[in-house]
Design an enzyme around this catalytic site. Structure first.
Site, short mmCIF file in Angstrom:
data_model
loop_
_atom_site.label_atom_id
_atom_site.label_comp_id
_atom_site.label_asym_id
_atom_site.label_seq_id
_atom_site.Cartn_x
_atom_site.Cartn_y
_atom_site.Cartn_z
N GLY A 78 17.08 -11.06 0.62
CA GLY A 78 16.32 -9.99 0.00
C GLY A 78 14.93 -10.46 -0.32
N GLY A 81 14.47 -14.06 -1.60
CA GLY A 81 14.86 -15.23 -0.83
C GLY A 81 16.26 -15.06 -0.28
N LYS A 98 21.17 -17.66 -6.11
CA LYS A 98 19.97 -17.05 -5.53
C LYS A 98 18.85 -18.09 -5.55
CE LYS A 98 18.86 -12.77 -6.37
NZ LYS A 98 18.36 -11.53 -7.00
N ASP A 196 14.66 -1.39 -11.07
CA ASP A 196 14.81 -1.46 -9.62
C ASP A 196 16.23 -1.04 -9.22
OD1 ASP A 196 14.00 -1.82 -7.02
OD2 ASP A 196 14.35 -3.98 -7.00
#
Length: 647
Positions: A78, A81, A98, A196
């Site tokens: 994404g 990364g 992540k 988001d």
């Protein structure tokens, strides 16, 4: 580069990463037809990001772990990364890690931006304990690898599920939206706005019984609603454009109703197969969201029932004040319009009696009369109907036979409401579990609000709390039950802090540190500042500048001007690889501290304006700050003013 251009570049960069790699450059060119500076800057950032992806895709030989986590595979990619599947060897748990490789970014400012976005996700989600929110377990940086370790969800994102061609029926869609809304409302009650919400950040899994479990992830641009302007500047102008609220696009303050707008956009897409807003360019899309008419879901999918557009139009309202009070209420109304809200048994029974034909009603009533009469329990008359002659109101029979009262609606039943464990230490977590039958509304106080009839919730009270669950039935009847979470007050906050100070003064910092920690966990800002200083100096614990930064940030978030000043100092000086100099952040925190009356921060900010570090160079602004600091007694500011006057 102006702040406006910088913000636009960051938005373009995020949106470009949402597209296939082969389409990114064309998208940037179409989005910047008249802005060569923004185009070239976004292209450079994209070029820098590509080698970072390559590095992560083909790990150099010997790098099989990040931090203490052993990498076992890749889960997805994404804008932040790569997300890996890994194992925590200490406890043998599978986790998701992540990662972004910061060294591949030539621009230190952009590297700082991406790292801060990653760590902001950890800070935002790390304070949220809810079954519908992915749990953040760890955060750190190893060399140029910044990472966070999270709960591993056994499933796929909603985006991938839809892209795979899987068909979701309306019941499944509503279930996904309902669980997502519950997680968002919990975050909003804890002053966190996600900013988001989109299908790619909604994870779908299953529990041990095969039931659907929804997990909300990626708080990378989340805004702490009660925090500082810093989050506003970096958070509000980021997001995925197709799902962004009007106030988010325009850079206005946001609250939970902004996430509701995004959730309504997701709902529109799930019900119709298309996003609600379109535009040939980023500017066109933004204009449509802010000023354009609201789309009709029934035009996109004529099979949807009437009433859907009314609910979606309210969820997608241009003004936040015109939307629903909460995400849960939006989904509840949408469910009623899409599939109808299942009614509790008592209501269903009442409605069924009304729908029965009168002859059936007479037959059933007659059977009930005969049964009860045979038992010698009740005698009552049947109301008049076309099938039976009416009894005159003044007749003797009417006087002798009382009229049957309507059957009362059943009260809700709280089958379970428990806290596990019932006693915790300060800073620990307890889990509330409940199961309620026959209720149209279930709420838990304090600080929780409306919840699902059956669910679990992790709570972290600072002091002993008695949680009260109240269930409301269809007829207004209520049922309540309490669950107590006792917080062990081993040492009261003031006592813990005083003892910590005494131990530190006596030359026992190792004994003082855990006492400061205990006081800080109970909200003592002074203890947070002491912990920050001890972590930075290596007093009583191993020197750890990242830990110092965390404690100063906690104090600053609670309004401590001293914490704001210390944060500015750390960012100004920098401490090794883990905390490099960041003049923009230093200027921001010095400004916050100066606004709170910190003379030293005024002086430090003045030196930055004089040198043009992190701010536009301005000798006039520097002099004004020196004058303000001097009036408050700062001797260095007086000397600096004298030097400037001599020149």
């Amino acid at each position: 580069m102006s702040p406006e251009t910088h913000q636009r570049v960051r938005k373009l960069f995020d949106e470009a990463l949402e597209r296939p790699e082969g389409e990114r450059l064309a998208f940037l060119k179409s989005a910047c037809p008249d802005d060569e500076v923004a185009l070239q800057t976004a292209v450079r950032l994209l070029d820098a990001y590509t080698p970072a992806q390559s590095f992560l895709e083909e790990r150099p030989r010997g790098i099989e772990r990040i931090g203490r986590y052993m990498i076992t595979g890749e889960l997805g990619r994404g804008s932040m990364g790569v997300v890996y599947e890994a194992v925590d060897p200490i406890i043998g748990r599978n986790v998701a890690v992540k990662v972004i490789h910061l060294e591949a970014l030539a621009d230190p400012g952009q590297a700082q931006f991406l790292r801060e976005r990653l760590f902001r996700e950890a800070r935002s989600a790390g304070q949220l304990f809810h079954p519908g929110i992915v749990t953040v377990l760890d955060v750190g940086q190893e060399g140029e690898l910044a990472f966070i370790a999270m709960e591993l969800v056994d499933g796929s994102s909603l985006q991938r599920t839809v892209a795979s061609g899987a068909k979701l029926d309306r019941t499944q869609i509503v279930d996904i939206l309902r669980q997502t809304a519950a997680a968002l409302d919990f975050a909003h009650r804890n002053k966190v706005v996600h900013c988001d919400v989109k299908p790619g950040n909604i994870m779908l899994g299953h529990n041990e019984n095969g039931g659907l479990v929804v997990k909300l992830t990626d708080f990378g641009i989340a805004k702490i609603a009660s925090s500082t302007q810093y989050h506003t500047r970096t958070g509000l102008l980021m997001g995925t454009p197709s799902y962004m609220s009007p106030e988010q696009i325009e850079g206005h303050p946001v609250d939970g109703r902004s996430d509701q707008f995004s959730l309504a956009a997701v709902a529109f897409e799930l019900l119709t197969g298309a996003v609600p807003f379109h535009g040939e360019s980023l500017a066109g899309l933004a204009h449509t969201i802010v000023y354009g008419p609201r789309p009709s879901a029934r035009e996109a999918n004529p099979q949807l029932p009437e009433g859907v557009d009314r609910v979606l139009e309210r969820g997608l309202a241009k003004s936040a004040g015109d939307r629903f009070p909460s995400c849960t209420e939006f989904v509840r109304d949408l469910e009623g319009s899409v599939i109808g809200v299942p009614q509790p048994p008592a209501v269903v029974a009442m409605a069924a009696r009304k729908r029965l034909g009168k002859s059936w009603a007479i037959a059933l009533a007659g059977l009930l009369v005969l049964t009860l009469a045979a038992a010698g329990v009740y005698r009552f008359a049947i109301h008049s109907s076309p099938s039976l002659p009416s009894v005159p109101a003044n007749s003797t029979a009417a006087a002798r036979t009382p009229v049957a009262e309507p059957l009362p609606l059943a009260a809700p039943v709280v089958e379970r409401f428990t806290a596990d464990p019932a006693s915790i230490k300060p800073g620990a977590v307890a889990t509330l579990r409940w199961e309620v039958k026959g209720a149209v509304k279930v709420a838990i106080q304090p600080d929780v609000g409306v919840v699902q009839p059956s669910d679990t919730l992790q709570v972290k009270p600072r002091a002993t709390v008695v949680y009260k669950l109240e269930a409301t039935g269809p007829g207004g009847q209520t049922a309540a039950q309490e669950a107590r979470v006792a917080v062990e007050d081993v040492v009261p906050t003031a006592t813990a802090y005083a003892e910590a100070v005494a131990q530190r003064r006596a030359g026992h910092p190792a004994k003082a540190y855990p006492l400061f920690r205990q006081a800080a966990d109970m909200g003592d800002t002074r203890a947070m500042l002491d912990l920050g200083n001890m972590s930075a100096d290596g007093e009583g614990v191993e020197k750890n500048y990242a830990e110092a930064l965390r404690w100063f940030r906690m104090a600053a978030d609670r309004g401590s001007s001293e914490g704001m000043r210390d944060l500015g100092g750390i960012f100004y000086l920098g401490f090794g690889r883990n905390v490099p100099p960041d003049y923009s952040s230093a200027a921001y925190w010095f400004q916050k501290a100066a606004d709170s009356g910190e003379a030293d921060a005024m002086y430090d900010l003045g030196t930055m304006y004089q040198a043009g570090l992190g701010v536009d160079k301005s000798l006039d602004r520097a002099k004004q700050l020196y004058q303000d600091a001097a009036r408050l007694g700062n001797e260095e500011a007086r000397k600096r003013l004298a030097d400037l006057a001599g020149h």
